[in-house]
Every structure is written in structure tokens, then in C-alpha cells.
Design a protein around this motif. Structure first.
Motif, mmCIF file in Angstrom:
data_model
loop_
_atom_site.group_PDB
_atom_site.id
_atom_site.type_symbol
_atom_site.label_atom_id
_atom_site.label_comp_id
_atom_site.label_asym_id
_atom_site.label_seq_id
_atom_site.Cartn_x
_atom_site.Cartn_y
_atom_site.Cartn_z
ATOM 1 N N ILE B 154 7.132 -7.351 -4.133
ATOM 2 C CA ILE B 154 7.309 -7.244 -5.521
ATOM 3 C C ILE B 154 7.620 -5.807 -5.958
ATOM 4 N N LEU B 155 7.105 -4.854 -5.108
ATOM 5 C CA LEU B 155 7.235 -3.223 -5.482
ATOM 6 C C LEU B 155 8.664 -3.145 -4.985
ATOM 7 N N SER B 156 9.163 -3.696 -4.024
ATOM 8 C CA SER B 156 10.476 -3.127 -3.297
ATOM 9 C C SER B 156 11.575 -3.784 -4.321
ATOM 10 N N LEU B 157 11.319 -4.861 -4.980
ATOM 11 C CA LEU B 157 12.264 -5.248 -6.053
ATOM 12 C C LEU B 157 12.274 -4.721 -7.250
ATOM 13 N N GLY B 158 11.400 -3.890 -7.680
ATOM 14 C CA GLY B 158 11.392 -2.885 -8.900
ATOM 15 C C GLY B 158 10.146 -3.642 -9.896
ATOM 16 N N GLY B 159 9.328 -4.192 -9.221
ATOM 17 C CA GLY B 159 8.025 -4.402 -9.999
ATOM 18 C C GLY B 159 7.345 -3.464 -10.241
ATOM 19 N N THR B 160 6.290 -3.528 -11.160
ATOM 20 C CA THR B 160 5.218 -2.482 -11.426
ATOM 21 C C THR B 160 4.022 -2.786 -10.622
ATOM 22 N N GLN B 163 2.221 -5.778 -11.591
ATOM 23 C CA GLN B 163 2.915 -7.178 -11.339
ATOM 24 C C GLN B 163 2.760 -7.286 -9.948
ATOM 25 N N ARG B 243 3.753 7.313 -6.778
ATOM 26 C CA ARG B 243 5.165 7.031 -6.727
ATOM 27 C C ARG B 243 4.909 5.436 -6.570
ATOM 28 N N MET B 244 3.923 4.786 -7.148
ATOM 29 C CA MET B 244 3.828 3.154 -7.164
ATOM 30 C C MET B 244 3.805 2.945 -5.788
ATOM 31 N N GLN B 245 3.180 3.224 -4.523
ATOM 32 C CA GLN B 245 2.929 2.758 -3.535
ATOM 33 C C GLN B 245 1.684 2.336 -3.257
#
Ligand code: ATP
Ligand code: MG
Lengths: 249, 252
Positions: B154-160, B163, B243-245
Motif C-alpha cells: 500500500i505504501l509503494s502504491l502511494g498510500g498513507t 491506509q 519518510r513514511m516507511q
């Protein structure tokens, strides 16, 4: 070869890495890699298992950050852009084709759902068709698909984000020969018609031979050779020679 | 009951000791420690409560409640080691729940504002909240770790970040609340709640004891819901970098 080829502010390349290193658990996985992925071309990223190829793609999509060095996307430092916009601009198809809980349709709809949009039935059917899957699969539990079917769903899903740069990690590893050629044709066509820049990891040297316009060879976390097919074939590096022996022609 | 008769009840402690010894359960040490700790802690609390009740001073009541909260935080924080700032997040959660429940109870004159009521009810609310927090943290960190690949997708697809772990968050909130809800369903049928039994033994009117117990049931249901939701929303963000990781979680 580990030199910067041009100024990153003149983005003739889609992605540029400048002395990028990454480590986890006190092990160096990517070691001072510098190089470029040319704009609008398909770069084949090859190298033995454990060379750090997947890790490199995750760095480019922003799923992980380098411990050292800089990554430039279209000439702009990755750290200066929001992680979410980086990830949409630089799409990735992950090696393990993970599926979220739900149906195939739920999985296809994911990129749109994350932006508060929905995927219509017509769009879903067209998308399935694009990767050669029957629309009857749409209502199936995504986790029950075969490895090859998952790979196709995973490709279709990432394509829905309409990224300008695409990172593909072993996306045909579990496909039969005819599906494999279909997916290759699809990606090559995308590259030609929509000028999408592509980095494609593959273990299959014949495939690299067919689709690669530019090559990166990684061994043991290092970028050992870059360039055209001729540059790779005539490489002086022993590991590169051993790895590509007879595979590229 | 005199101290003398109470000491006779130690017979009950010898039963598990004997069983543990003969069956090689290896629980002798823990049983003895548990007996000693509960004895010392309860007797100490008894004297402290007597003092607080006699003085009826707001400052002592507040200190007593704070002490409970600090003890609850101490107990629960080990389960949330992976979450940065878990100590103050637990503290904020417990304080918020305590303030909210007491505001309703005292503000609507449901119970009289005496030390007796405030401290007993606070004890139940905070104790229940602590158990809920432990259940939630256990489940949440395990869920996130088990579904890492989905979150990463989900993160890799640009999710928060939200999400990417929403499903795990909701599932853990739900799972941690189930025991409270289930046990309330059979209350009075299978078991008489400890507090009610205590009141009845002490000679209170059973109907009055029931009324009070109902109040506690509703209070605990509200506490259960609030604890997991509050703690969940306070803590999920610290599982990610700026960095949202998604960070690696060290379970146990
Ligand atoms: N999070 C991590 N923690 C520790 N080691 C890791 C981590 N991620 C990757 N590695 C290690 O880094 C090395 C490179 O892994 P990577 O997955 O990038 O290789 P790869 O080139 O994609 O291999 P393959 O062709 O088999 O997919 C491996 O030795 C792997 O075990
Ligand atoms: Mg890999």
C-alpha cells in the motif's frame, strides 16, 4: 564507471543515483552505487541472487532511504519530494506480488481506492484484459490465485497508477512462455507509446537480451558494469564476465 | 474477619504449591511471590485508603489516582516497547479516560463526590483500561508485523501510513474489546462479579449492589472502547519514519 555522467539538474535520465549506500542489521547491502537510468528507455537490471537489486528498486520508490548518498528523480532530490508523490511517480511491481485481503477486483482497485476513487466494472475488465486475465477471476479471492496470476494482477494494479517511471522486479518469473511474451509485449508497447522509463530486474538473460536497451550489472551490492549490451559483453570485470557468459548476444 | 482467621486461608495457597511440586509444574516460586506480593500490596493499600478516606482531601484523592495511573503505565509499557513514546501515550490515554468517566459520573451526580466512590471506580476503570491496553498493544504489533508485505504494498502504491495499517488497526481494536463484551454478556448468569459479591457479603441490599454493578458494567464497556481507539490513534504513526516507511518491530 562509478562517476557521475552528467549534472543531475539536466535530467536526461529518469533516475540518478549518486554514491548511494544502504545497510540493514549492520550489513552493507548497497555499496556506493552511482549511475543513471536513461529517460524513456528500458534498462535491464541483472545480477546474481542477493546482489541487492530488489533493495535498489525499493530505494528508488522511497520504500527505504539510503544511509548515504542521493537519489534524483527527473533531476530533483528524492528527499525534497513527498514520499507519496514519489511513489506514485515511480511505480513499482514488487517481486513477491503481495495481495491485500479481498477479491481480485479489490486488489486492482487499490491504487484508485487509496485516492478515494473507485474502479468501474468496465475499467476492471479492460485492465484484466490488458494483462491477459479472464474477467471471471475478478470476484475470486486474490490470495487463492496461482503465482503467475498474482504476478499479472500485480502488474495490472501498478499500471493503474499511471506512473512515468516503472520499476519491475522479476515480474515474469512464474509465467509460462506465452504469457511471458505477452507481458513483455505489453511493457515494450507502454515504453514506446507512452515514453515510460523502465527499470526491469530479470534473472532471465534471454529476456534481458530482448527487452534491454541499457544494462546495469550488480554483483554483491556494487554496480559493476553499465552501458549498452556491447559494453557488458566486453566488460573486464571477472564476476560480470562469469555472470553474462553466453547469455547476452 | 480477624487477622487470625485470615491466616487460616493460607491453606488455599498450599494446594497449588503441593500440586506444583508433585506434578513438576515449576510454579512454586511464582506462587509464593504472587502470595507475598498480593498480601503486602493489599495491606499497604488498605492502610493508605483508610488514611485517604478519613482525610477526604482532594489532593490525596488526586495523588492516589495518579499513583494508580503510573502503576498501570509501568505495567503496560513493556508490551509497546516497539512504539516510540509509549510511556506518555499510555499516560495520556489513561488520564483522558479517567477524566472523561469521572466528569460524567460526578458531573451528572451519578455517584457522590467522596473518596470512597472516586477511588474505587477509578481503580476499576484504570485497571480495566490497563488490561485493554496490554491486549491491544500485543495484538496490534503482532498484526502489523504479520502483514508487513501488505502494508509495504500500500505504501509503494502511494498510500498513507494510516491506509497501510488501517485493517490491522481496526482488527486489533476489535479483538481487544471482545473479551470485555463477551464477559459482560454472561455476567450474573455464570459468575457474580467480584465487586457485587463483595458488597453482598458485606451486607448490602442485593438490588442496590446490582444497580451499582450495572453502572460498573457500562463504565467498563466505555473504557474498553476508548482505550483501544485512543491508544491506537496515538501510536500508529510512530511505527513509521518521517519518510513514511514502516519500521521493523521487535516483538517480545
Ligand atoms: N531488511 C533487510 N535486513 C537484512 N538483510 C536484508 C534486508 N533486505 C535485504 N537484505 C539482504 O540484502 C541482500 C540483497 O537482497 P536483495 O533482495 O536486494 O537481492 P536481490 O538482488 O533482489 O536478489 P534476488 O535476485 O534473489 O531477488 C541479501 O543478502 C538479503 O538477505
Ligand atoms: Mg530481488
Amino acid at each position: 564507471m562509478n562517476k557521475r555522467i552528467s549534472n543531475p539538474s539536466t535530467p536526461s535520465c529518469a533516475l540518478e543515483l549518486d554514491c548511494v549506500s544502504y545497510s540493514a542489521n549492520h550489513t552493507d547491502i548497497i555499496k556506493k552505487v552511482s549511475g543513471q537510468f536513461p529517460r524513456g528507455k528500458i534498462t535491464a537490471l541483472i545480477g546474481p541472487s542477493g546482489a541487492g537489486k530488489t533493495t535498489l528498486l525499493k530505494l528508488c520508490n522511497g520504500l527505504i532511504s539510503p544511509v548515504e548518498g542521493e537519489i534524483y528523480i527527473d533531476g530533483k532530490r528524492i528527499e525534497e519530494q513527498s514520499p507519496m508523490s514519489v511513489r506514485r511517480h515511480v511505480g513499482i511491481v514488487l517481486q513477491s506480488s503481495p495481495m491485500v485481503q479481498g477479491t481480485v477486483k479489490d486488489n486492482l482497485a487499490l491504487p484508485l481506492q487509496l485516492r478515494g476513487k473507485t474502479l468501474s466494472d468496465e475499467q476492471a475488465i479492460a485492465t484484466m484484459d490488458r494483462v491477459g486475465l479472464p474477467s471471471s477471476l475478478l470476484t475470486r479471492d486474490a490470495r487463492e490465485l496461482s503465482g503467475g496470476q498474482k504476478q499479472k494482477v500485480s502488474i495490472a494494479r501498478t499500471l493503474l497508477n499511471q506512473s512515468k517511471i516503472l520499476l519491475l522486479d522479476e515480474i515474469t518469473a512464474s509465467l509460462d512462455p506465452s504469457s511471458l511474451r505477452e507481458i513483455e509485449d505489453l511493457i515494450v508497447k507502454l515504453n514506446e507509446t507512452e515514453k515510460i522509463s523502465i527499470v526491469w530486474i530479470t534473472h532471465n538473460l534471454e529476456q534481458a537480451n530482448r527487452i534491454g536497451e541499457y544494462f546495469w550489472v550488480m554483483v554483491d551490492g556494487e554496480l559493476r558494469e553499465v552501458g549498452t549490451k556491447e559494453d557488458i559483453i566486453t566488460s573486464e570485470d571477472e564476476d560480470v564476465k562469469r555472470f553474462v557468459r553466453g547469455g547476452l548476444s | 474477619m480477624s487477622w487470625m482467621t485470615l491466616s487460616l486461608t493460607l491453606i488455599f495457597v498450599f494446594i497449588p504449591l503441593l500440586l506444583s511440586k508433585t506434578l513438576n509444574l515449576g510454579l512454586e516460586r511464582d506462587t509464593i511471590v504472587a502470595t507475598l506480593r498480593s498480601t503486602v500490596q493489599l495491606i499497604a493499600v488498605g492502610f493508605v485508603l483508610k488514611f485517604v478516606f478519613d482525610s477526604e482531601h482532594a489532593i490525596f484523592i488526586i495523588l492516589m489516582v495518579l499513583l494508580m495511573i503510573v502503576a498501570a503505565v509501568q505495567n503496560a509499557r513493556h508490551k509497546g516497547k516497539a512504539i516510540k513514546g509509549i510511556t506518555w501515550k499510555l499516560f495520556v490515554t489513561f488520564v483522558a479516560i479517567e477524566v472523561l468517566t469521572q466528569t460524567v459520573l460526578l458531573g451528572l451526580h451519578i455517584v457522590p463526590p467522596t473518596a470512597q466512590y472516586i477511588i474505587s471506580l477509578s481503580g476499576m476503570v484504570i485497571g480495566n483500561s490497563m488490561v485493554l491496553a496490554i491486549l491491544f498493544l500485543n495484538r496490534f504489533t503482532a498484526e502489523v508485523e504479520a502483514h508487513r508485505d501488505e502494508s509495504e504494498l500500500i505504501l509503494s502504491l502511494g498510500g498513507t501510513p494510516k491506509q497501510s495499517i488501517n485493517r490491522q488497526l481496526m482488527k486489533s481494536i476489535q479483538a481487544s474489546m471482545i473479551p470485555t463484551i463477551e464477559s459482560q454478556k454472561t455476567i450474573g448468569l455464570v459468575q457474580l462479579p467480584g465487586m457485587m459479591s463483595g458488597q453482598i457479603i458485606a451486607g448490602a441490599d442485593p438490588v442496590q449492589a446490582v444497580q451499582f454493578q450495572l453502572l460498573v458494567v457500562f463504565l467498563l464497556l466505555a473504557t474498553a472502547a476508548m482505550t483501544s481507539v485512543l491508544l491506537g490513534f496515538l501510536s500508529y504513526r510512530s511505527l513509521f519514519t518521517e519518510r513514511m516507511q514502516l519500521l521493523k518491530i521487535d516483538l517480545n
